[in-house]
Design an enzyme around this catalytic site. Structure first.
Site, PDB file in Angstrom:
ATOM      1  N   GLU A 115       0.823  -1.217   0.000  1.00  0.00           N
ATOM      2  CA  GLU A 115       0.000   0.000   0.000  1.00  0.00           C
ATOM      3  C   GLU A 115       0.857   1.267   0.000  1.00  0.00           C
ATOM      4  O   GLU A 115       0.359   2.353   0.327  1.00  0.00           O
ATOM      5  CB  GLU A 115      -0.961   0.002   1.209  1.00  0.00           C
ATOM      6  CG  GLU A 115      -1.847  -1.216   1.348  1.00  0.00           C
ATOM      7  CD  GLU A 115      -2.863  -1.395   0.210  1.00  0.00           C
ATOM      8  OE1 GLU A 115      -2.900  -0.552  -0.699  1.00  0.00           O
ATOM      9  OE2 GLU A 115      -3.594  -2.405   0.250  1.00  0.00           O
ATOM     10  N   HIS A 138      -2.884   2.234   8.289  1.00  0.00           N
ATOM     11  CA  HIS A 138      -3.941   1.392   7.725  1.00  0.00           C
ATOM     12  C   HIS A 138      -4.138   0.182   8.626  1.00  0.00           C
ATOM     13  O   HIS A 138      -3.178  -0.537   8.912  1.00  0.00           O
ATOM     14  CB  HIS A 138      -3.539   0.940   6.314  1.00  0.00           C
ATOM     15  CG  HIS A 138      -4.422  -0.128   5.742  1.00  0.00           C
ATOM     16  ND1 HIS A 138      -5.787   0.004   5.630  1.00  0.00           N
ATOM     17  CD2 HIS A 138      -4.131  -1.359   5.237  1.00  0.00           C
ATOM     18  CE1 HIS A 138      -6.291  -1.094   5.076  1.00  0.00           C
ATOM     19  NE2 HIS A 138      -5.306  -1.937   4.837  1.00  0.00           N
ATOM     20  N   HIS A 140      -7.011  -3.172   9.833  1.00  0.00           N
ATOM     21  CA  HIS A 140      -8.195  -3.977   9.500  1.00  0.00           C
ATOM     22  C   HIS A 140      -9.116  -3.999  10.721  1.00  0.00           C
ATOM     23  O   HIS A 140      -9.212  -5.007  11.432  1.00  0.00           O
ATOM     24  CB  HIS A 140      -7.767  -5.377   9.076  1.00  0.00           C
ATOM     25  CG  HIS A 140      -7.030  -5.406   7.772  1.00  0.00           C
ATOM     26  ND1 HIS A 140      -6.535  -6.570   7.220  1.00  0.00           N
ATOM     27  CD2 HIS A 140      -6.718  -4.425   6.900  1.00  0.00           C
ATOM     28  CE1 HIS A 140      -5.944  -6.292   6.068  1.00  0.00           C
ATOM     29  NE2 HIS A 140      -6.027  -4.991   5.851  1.00  0.00           N
ATOM     30  N   GLU A 168     -17.607  11.837  22.262  1.00  0.00           N
ATOM     31  CA  GLU A 168     -16.303  12.441  21.933  1.00  0.00           C
ATOM     32  C   GLU A 168     -15.996  12.411  20.433  1.00  0.00           C
ATOM     33  O   GLU A 168     -15.120  13.155  19.975  1.00  0.00           O
ATOM     34  CB  GLU A 168     -15.180  11.747  22.709  1.00  0.00           C
ATOM     35  CG  GLU A 168     -14.965  10.309  22.308  1.00  0.00           C
ATOM     36  CD  GLU A 168     -13.651   9.732  22.849  1.00  0.00           C
ATOM     37  OE1 GLU A 168     -13.399   8.549  22.593  1.00  0.00           O
ATOM     38  OE2 GLU A 168     -12.897  10.457  23.505  1.00  0.00           O
ATOM     39  N   HIS A 209     -12.811  -3.930   3.978  1.00  0.00           N
ATOM     40  CA  HIS A 209     -11.354  -4.089   4.067  1.00  0.00           C
ATOM     41  C   HIS A 209     -10.767  -3.475   5.346  1.00  0.00           C
ATOM     42  O   HIS A 209     -10.077  -4.164   6.102  1.00  0.00           O
ATOM     43  CB  HIS A 209     -10.699  -3.471   2.819  1.00  0.00           C
ATOM     44  CG  HIS A 209      -9.215  -3.665   2.748  1.00  0.00           C
ATOM     45  ND1 HIS A 209      -8.529  -3.875   1.586  1.00  0.00           N
ATOM     46  CD2 HIS A 209      -8.262  -3.654   3.710  1.00  0.00           C
ATOM     47  CE1 HIS A 209      -7.245  -4.006   1.830  1.00  0.00           C
ATOM     48  NE2 HIS A 209      -7.057  -3.869   3.122  1.00  0.00           N
TER      49      HIS A 209
HETATM   50  P1  13P Z   1       1.130  -5.470   3.086  1.00  0.00           P
HETATM   51  O1  13P Z   1       1.562  -6.715   3.816  1.00  0.00           O
HETATM   52  O2  13P Z   1       1.712  -5.409   1.688  1.00  0.00           O
HETATM   53  O3  13P Z   1       1.401  -4.223   3.887  1.00  0.00           O
HETATM   54  O4  13P Z   1      -0.440  -5.561   2.851  1.00  0.00           O
HETATM   55  C1  13P Z   1      -1.323  -5.686   3.939  1.00  0.00           C
HETATM   56  C2  13P Z   1      -2.622  -5.012   3.702  1.00  0.00           C
HETATM   57  O5  13P Z   1      -3.331  -4.725   4.640  1.00  0.00           O
HETATM   58  C3  13P Z   1      -3.040  -4.698   2.321  1.00  0.00           C
HETATM   59  O6  13P Z   1      -4.141  -3.845   2.290  1.00  0.00           O
HETATM   60 ZN    ZN Z   2      -5.306  -3.952   4.173  1.00  0.00          ZN
END
Ligand code: 13P
Ligand code: ZN
Length: 273
Positions: A115, A138, A140, A168, A209
């Protein structure tokens, strides 16, 4: 100074581990990047060794010659704390913002996160607006992802619903939250879509995602991700009990809150339901 003793590296490692402990980083899920300050680069200069130039996959001219500490592609957040040299790297961008080279880390091979285009394009948007922004994260985030299956994928809906679940929230993210529809991850297209939302917001949800957060430092960025995900968890719990709310924070309540907390809450999110 030894690379791993530098405070910015220590803070990066701690944040990666905090994310792992929250359960947001199954396997290699998620990635983190930090735009390193010139004096921080200087402090570890003796530890750096330049590798080969490789294409970023997009162009970020405003970030030319900047250094970023980033997680490696396919690397597990749970391993960052025990083996940082294997899991993360410091990269340098060239004078056009088209190529990068690894100058520290990923000692057993590999490349920065897949990413990287999203991270760098988000960094560029934030840098052009406010040079204090240094962190892109980023994750999940389980409950945010769950909500992308049941709520309309609209900025105004996600913003308002997350605001309503915890008082908040409008203070922590007064600009709101953007939503990217499902797209193939890891490329330039999703990077363009995300960075477009980052012009307006500090949070962008990737449907089915996860989420991207931007901030000035590690605490603010982690706190932002944590606050939005906590609010999503409350919404998931509420929806599990019953489909509607008996009472909630109203549009007028938000306007009153905005006055006392000295934040501007855009009227586009304060619609009557
Ligand atoms: P990477 O291992 O390449 O960072 O990818 C993980 C991910 O969350 C892709 O969206
Ligand atoms: Zn991801």
């Amino acid at each position: 100074m030894k690379f791993l003793e530098a405070q910015f590296v220590q803070k990066f490692i701690r944040m990666a581990n905090d994310g792992w402990e929250q359960g947001w980083h199954e396997r290699n899920g998620g990635n983190l990047s930090y735009r390193v300050k010139p004096e921080e680069v200087e402090s570890v200069k003796e530890c750096l060794n330049a590798g080969e130039w490789r294409p970023i996959g997009t162009t970020v001219p405003s970030l030319a010659k900047e250094y970023f500490l980033v997680t490696g592609s396919g690397k597990y957040f749970r391993n960052v704390i025990i083996d940082p040299e294997d899991s993360i790297c410091l990269i340098e961008l060239d004078d056009k913002g088209e190529n990068y080279r690894i100058v520290w880390g990923l000692v057993n091979g590999g490349r920065p996160t897949s990413e990287l285009p999203s991270h760098l394009m988000n960094h560029e948007v934030k840098f052009l607006k406010n040079e204090k922004y240094r962190v892109i994260y980023h994750a999940h985030t389980t409950n945010i992802i769950a909500l992308t299956f049941v709520l309309p994928l609209e900025d105004r809906v996600f913003t308002r619903e997350l605001w309503e679940m915890a008082t908040e929230c409008p203070v922590v993210f007064p600009d709101g939250v953007g939503v990217v529809p499902w797209m193939v991850p890891g490329g330039r297209d999703i990077a363009v879509a995300t960075s477009e939302l980052m012009k307006k917001y500090d949070l962008a949800i990737w449907a089915h995602h996860g989420m991207f957060a931007a901030g000035e430092d590690f605490d603010l960025t982690f706190g932002l991700m944590h606050t939005a995900e906590k609010s999503a968890e409350i919404l998931v719990k509420m929806l599990s009990m019953r489909p509607d709310k008996l009472q909630t924070i109203t549009a007028q309540n938000f306007r009153d809150l905005a006055v006392d907390f000295k934040v501007t809450l855009p009227e586009e999110f304060l619609y009557e339901k």
